[in-house]
Design a protein around this motif. Structure first.
Motif, PDB file in Angstrom:
ATOM      1  N   VAL A 254       0.819  -1.217   0.000  1.00  0.00           N
ATOM      2  CA  VAL A 254       0.000   0.000   0.000  1.00  0.00           C
ATOM      3  C   VAL A 254       0.849   1.263   0.000  1.00  0.00           C
ATOM      4  O   VAL A 254       0.483   2.258  -0.635  1.00  0.00           O
ATOM      5  CB  VAL A 254      -1.043   0.027   1.141  1.00  0.00           C
ATOM      6  CG1 VAL A 254      -2.060  -1.070   0.973  1.00  0.00           C
ATOM      7  CG2 VAL A 254      -0.399  -0.025   2.498  1.00  0.00           C
ATOM      8  N   ASP A 255       1.984   1.233   0.677  1.00  0.00           N
ATOM      9  CA  ASP A 255       2.824   2.424   0.713  1.00  0.00           C
ATOM     10  C   ASP A 255       3.428   2.731  -0.650  1.00  0.00           C
ATOM     11  O   ASP A 255       3.492   3.892  -1.056  1.00  0.00           O
ATOM     12  CB  ASP A 255       3.916   2.278   1.779  1.00  0.00           C
ATOM     13  CG  ASP A 255       3.323   2.207   3.178  1.00  0.00           C
ATOM     14  OD1 ASP A 255       2.421   3.015   3.473  1.00  0.00           O
ATOM     15  OD2 ASP A 255       3.740   1.333   3.958  1.00  0.00           O
TER      16      ASP A 255
ATOM     17  N   ARG B 108      -6.380   2.612   5.191  1.00  0.00           N
ATOM     18  CA  ARG B 108      -5.494   1.525   4.750  1.00  0.00           C
ATOM     19  C   ARG B 108      -6.286   0.310   4.246  1.00  0.00           C
ATOM     20  O   ARG B 108      -5.819  -0.407   3.373  1.00  0.00           O
ATOM     21  CB  ARG B 108      -4.520   1.142   5.856  1.00  0.00           C
ATOM     22  CG  ARG B 108      -3.529   2.279   6.142  1.00  0.00           C
ATOM     23  CD  ARG B 108      -2.412   1.868   7.047  1.00  0.00           C
ATOM     24  NE  ARG B 108      -1.385   1.077   6.401  1.00  0.00           N
ATOM     25  CZ  ARG B 108      -0.422   1.576   5.612  1.00  0.00           C
ATOM     26  NH1 ARG B 108      -0.378   2.853   5.349  1.00  0.00           N
ATOM     27  NH2 ARG B 108       0.485   0.782   5.087  1.00  0.00           N
TER      28      ARG B 108
ATOM     29  N   ARG C 297      -5.765  -1.452   0.709  1.00  0.00           N
ATOM     30  CA  ARG C 297      -5.564  -2.893   0.507  1.00  0.00           C
ATOM     31  C   ARG C 297      -6.563  -3.444  -0.508  1.00  0.00           C
ATOM     32  O   ARG C 297      -6.244  -4.355  -1.275  1.00  0.00           O
ATOM     33  CB  ARG C 297      -5.654  -3.624   1.852  1.00  0.00           C
ATOM     34  CG  ARG C 297      -4.413  -3.295   2.677  1.00  0.00           C
ATOM     35  CD  ARG C 297      -4.283  -3.958   4.033  1.00  0.00           C
ATOM     36  NE  ARG C 297      -5.078  -5.114   4.294  1.00  0.00           N
ATOM     37  CZ  ARG C 297      -5.876  -5.241   5.364  1.00  0.00           C
ATOM     38  NH1 ARG C 297      -5.988  -4.265   6.239  1.00  0.00           N
ATOM     39  NH2 ARG C 297      -6.546  -6.347   5.559  1.00  0.00           N
TER      40      ARG C 297
ATOM     41  N   ILE D 208      -2.250   8.162   2.798  1.00  0.00           N
ATOM     42  CA  ILE D 208      -3.299   7.158   2.922  1.00  0.00           C
ATOM     43  C   ILE D 208      -4.193   7.505   4.102  1.00  0.00           C
ATOM     44  O   ILE D 208      -3.731   7.626   5.227  1.00  0.00           O
ATOM     45  CB  ILE D 208      -2.708   5.740   3.094  1.00  0.00           C
ATOM     46  CG1 ILE D 208      -1.829   5.376   1.906  1.00  0.00           C
ATOM     47  CG2 ILE D 208      -3.825   4.715   3.282  1.00  0.00           C
ATOM     48  CD1 ILE D 208      -1.028   4.101   2.096  1.00  0.00           C
TER      49      ILE D 208
ATOM     50  N   ALA E 125      -9.445   5.560  -0.049  1.00  0.00           N
ATOM     51  CA  ALA E 125      -8.106   5.355   0.526  1.00  0.00           C
ATOM     52  C   ALA E 125      -7.380   6.675   0.733  1.00  0.00           C
ATOM     53  O   ALA E 125      -6.629   6.828   1.709  1.00  0.00           O
ATOM     54  CB  ALA E 125      -7.278   4.429  -0.356  1.00  0.00           C
TER      55      ALA E 125
END
Length: 191
Positions: A43-44, A55, A59, A52, A188
């Motif tokens: 995700v980063d 999270r 995802r 974000i 997100a």
């Protein structure tokens, strides 16, 4: 109808969604050329240019990208760990694609009324108007709100048939993927 622009989501998403291919209604064949990119993505890295805010929705975007390239197991692992309507939605799509139709319907029941349903219903009708009507696709002209279980039934009836109805179902599934991905991405990055 919603216009998906992969450039809106950053360079990694643009790279992974630049083709406009329609995925199979079934499991498909994993696109091994994309495995290395997807394996290094978290995700980063996916949201490197954004902060974000949610999270779980980030995802969901990862699950979507794995699914887009026919890696259903990887997508499943991610989506089943996200306890939200959108996580259940990706989970339901994954089971629909693996031809576990009753399990797909179970997950779609867990979704409830998702915020993309009104736009998806409009998109499905617009796409259906470009195709010949048959008994499997009739509901698309009659529904006043999106019916995920009816769409599961359509996919089950036409998958692998190489028919106009299968092409229509693939186009609707593609629109569904784009709408749901956009929804998850926007959530997100919201504060």
């Amino acid at each position: 109808m919603f216009a998906f622009d992969s450039n809106r989501y950053g360079p990694m998403v643009q790279r992974l969604t630049s083709d406009d291919r329609l995925c199979d209604l079934g499991p498909g064949s994993p696109q091994q050329a994309q495995r290395d990119i997807l394996s290094q993505l978290d995700v980063d890295a996916l949201f490197a240019d954004c902060e974000i805010g949610d999270r779980d929705m980030a995802r969901c975007c990862l699950a979507a990208l794995w699914m887009r390239h026919d890696f259903l197991d990887e997508s499943h692992t991610i989506s089943q760990s996200v306890e939200s309507a959108s996580g259940s939605y990706w989970h339901g799509i994954m089971h629909r694609r693996e031809a576990d139709y009753s399990n797909a319907k179970y997950w779609f029941r867990r979704v409830g009324e998702h915020e993309i349903f009104p736009e998806l219903c409009r998109a499905a009708l617009e796409l259906a108007r470009k195709h010949s009507l048959n008994r499997n696709t009739q509901f698309l002209f009659e529904q006043t709100k999106w019916q995920p279980a009816a769409f599961v039934d359509l996919c089950q009836a036409v998958a692998g048939r190489r028919s106009e109805a299968e092409c229509l179902a693939q186009e609707i599934a593609h629109a569904e993927w784009q709408l749901l991905f956009d929804c998850c991405y926007q959530r997100a990055v919201q504060d």
